[in-house]
Design a protein around this motif. Structure first.
Motif, short mmCIF file in Angstrom:
data_model
loop_
_atom_site.label_atom_id
_atom_site.label_comp_id
_atom_site.label_asym_id
_atom_site.label_seq_id
_atom_site.Cartn_x
_atom_site.Cartn_y
_atom_site.Cartn_z
N LEU A 36 5.35 13.97 11.55
CA LEU A 36 5.76 13.42 10.18
C LEU A 36 7.57 13.20 10.31
O LEU A 36 7.39 12.36 9.94
N HIS A 37 7.68 13.87 11.38
CA HIS A 37 9.41 13.39 11.57
C HIS A 37 9.49 12.35 12.30
O HIS A 37 10.75 12.46 12.84
N GLN A 38 8.79 11.26 12.37
CA GLN A 38 8.60 10.28 13.41
C GLN A 38 9.32 9.21 13.03
O GLN A 38 9.31 7.86 12.99
N LEU A 93 0.73 -0.58 0.09
CA LEU A 93 -0.30 -0.17 0.15
C LEU A 93 0.77 1.12 0.07
O LEU A 93 1.68 1.63 0.68
N GLU A 94 0.43 2.25 -1.07
CA GLU A 94 1.79 2.76 -1.04
C GLU A 94 0.57 4.76 -0.96
O GLU A 94 -0.79 4.63 -1.48
N VAL A 95 0.68 5.60 0.02
CA VAL A 95 -0.48 6.94 0.08
C VAL A 95 0.16 7.95 0.27
O VAL A 95 1.84 8.19 0.44
N SER A 96 -0.45 8.95 0.42
CA SER A 96 0.38 9.99 0.19
C SER A 96 0.44 10.38 2.02
O SER A 96 0.24 9.74 2.71
N ALA A 97 1.89 10.59 1.87
CA ALA A 97 2.17 11.20 3.48
C ALA A 97 1.50 11.95 4.06
O ALA A 97 1.81 11.69 5.37
N LEU A 98 0.82 12.67 4.03
CA LEU A 98 -0.17 13.31 4.91
C LEU A 98 -1.53 13.46 4.35
O LEU A 98 -2.23 12.98 3.17
N GLY A 99 -2.65 12.58 5.25
CA GLY A 99 -3.96 11.99 4.74
C GLY A 99 -5.33 12.89 5.11
O GLY A 99 -4.34 14.24 6.29
N LEU A 100 -6.10 12.78 5.16
CA LEU A 100 -7.40 13.54 6.15
C LEU A 100 -8.20 12.97 6.48
O LEU A 100 -8.50 11.77 5.69
N ILE A 139 2.15 3.16 10.91
CA ILE A 139 1.66 3.83 11.77
C ILE A 139 0.36 4.94 11.11
O ILE A 139 1.67 5.06 10.33
N VAL A 140 -0.73 4.63 11.24
CA VAL A 140 -1.68 6.06 10.64
C VAL A 140 -2.30 6.94 12.24
O VAL A 140 -2.51 6.00 13.03
N CYS A 187 2.16 7.94 8.93
CA CYS A 187 0.89 8.53 7.91
C CYS A 187 0.45 9.68 9.30
O CYS A 187 -0.47 8.77 9.41
N PRO A 188 0.11 11.00 9.21
CA PRO A 188 -1.11 11.27 10.13
C PRO A 188 -2.14 12.08 9.47
O PRO A 188 -2.07 12.10 8.31
N ILE A 189 -3.39 11.73 9.92
CA ILE A 189 -4.51 11.72 8.76
C ILE A 189 -5.75 13.21 10.00
O ILE A 189 -6.10 12.65 10.29
#
Length: 340
Positions: free
Chosen positions: A269-271, A12-19, A201-202, A276-278
């Motif tokens: 984000l630097h963790q 799975l590949e996602v944007s580095a920042l979610g919504l 980790i989200v 990926c934070p949302i």
């Protein structure tokens, strides 16, 4: 554009920042106007945020319906859509958690219909059913993967031991948990377990449900319909004591030329490349502010300084005692399960 990252070890590949989409429809006061929220979602996708997070309990159901409308057409192909099951919407409003196979399948079919899609990219168990062995729940999720109804399996608010047991049945791609400068207890056991197993980790509520953006004054702006108004940390006396962390973050943000919310989000984000934070929002201005956090660079010294601000005890729990969290997510042994 927003960079991309791998989440978990299954592809799975996602944007580095979610919504996070919850606040558009539920819990943070009156649901927002649907056209405005659809416009926000389209704005986010155009900006490169492709990881959208919802749940069947948000509304209940209305947030999935909202995303279904927003995702019509070609935009769906660009997205990684995450939703959740497990918290039952009872008319009596009594909170019930279910992870039995029949309910897992029923919930998935209903979410697919509301979202208007053939497959859910990332499907989480929202809370752990402590009456059903986690292996039984994940076996049914595995069947849904094999049937092409979901691509990847996730857990939310699960203990380290629950994560290990689940991962032994089928690879878990992501664990969603609350992680921010004022919610760091997951660092002791859960984060290391995820990294050992190659699980993404989200981080939800990376801005402390808005406290790290606005500070204690946020308490005065909450409507009676906003569930934060009743949370322990947001009680006026506790918020006043917790203000110190916000004040120090605010001071450091001024020195670095960013907002306190950008600094707090940059810390998450630097963790690591597996996080990926949302952050959730209902305003395009706040969304743009969050995306700008991707440009905030922190040194090891900056990280250590920020963590020193949050090293003291935060006053008040994240949730009320009656709301399930990873601390009470243990399930019975598989040997105890007798199919009905």
């Amino acid at each position: 554009m927003v960079p991309r990252k791998k989440l978990g070890s299954q592809g799975l590949e996602v944007s580095a920042l979610g919504l996070g989409c919850m606040g558009m429809s539920a819990y943070y006061g009156t649901p927002k106007p649907e056209p405005d929220m659809i416009a926000l979602i389209h704005h986010a996708v155009a900006a490169g945020v492709t990881h959208l997070d919802t749940s069947d309990i948000y509304g209940p159901h209305t947030n999935e319906v909202l995303l279904g409308k927003a995702l019509q057409g070609e935009v769906r192909e660009k997205l990684q859509l995450a939703t959740k099951f497990g918290i039952v919407a009872n008319p009596s409003k009594k909170r019930e958690i279910r992870g039995d196979p029949a309910y897992v399948r029923e919930a998935c079919e209903a979410s697919l219909k509301r979202l208007g899609v053939d497959c859910i990219d990332l499907y989480y168990q929202h809370r752990i059913d402590t009456t059903v062995p986690i292996e039984i729940t994940v076996r049914e999720l595995k069947k849904l993967v094999e049937e092409g109804k979901i691509k990847y399996i996730g857990l939310s608010e699960a203990s380290a031991s629950t994560i290990r047991r689940a991962h032994a049945v089928h690879p878990i791609t992501a664990v969603q948990l609350e992680w921010s400068l004022w919610s760091r207890d997951v660092e002791a056991d859960i984060i290391p377990t995820c990294r050992e197993l190659g699980i993404g980790i989200v981080a939800y509520s990376p801005l402390g449900r808005g406290f790290l953006s606005s500070g204690p004054k946020i308490v005065d702006t909450l409507s009676d319909q906003d569930f934060r108004k009743d949370l322990p940390r947001f009680q006026p006396e506790n918020a006043k004591k917790n203000a110190e962390i916000f004040e120090r973050v605010n001071e450091m943000a001024a020195k670095k030329g960013c907002t306190p919310s950008q600094l707090a989000l940059a810390w998450v984000l630097h963790q690591g490349s597996d996080v990926c934070p949302i952050p959730g929002t209902t305003k395009i201005e706040n969304f743009n502010n969050n995306v700008a956090a991707l440009s905030v660079k922190l040194t090891q010294e900056d990280m250590a300084e920020l963590e020193s601000y949050a090293s003291g005890d935060i006053v008040g729990d994240r949730y009320h005692e009656f709301l399930n969290t990873w601390k009470d997510s243990e399930t019975p042994p598989l040997s105890s399960w007798k199919a009905e």
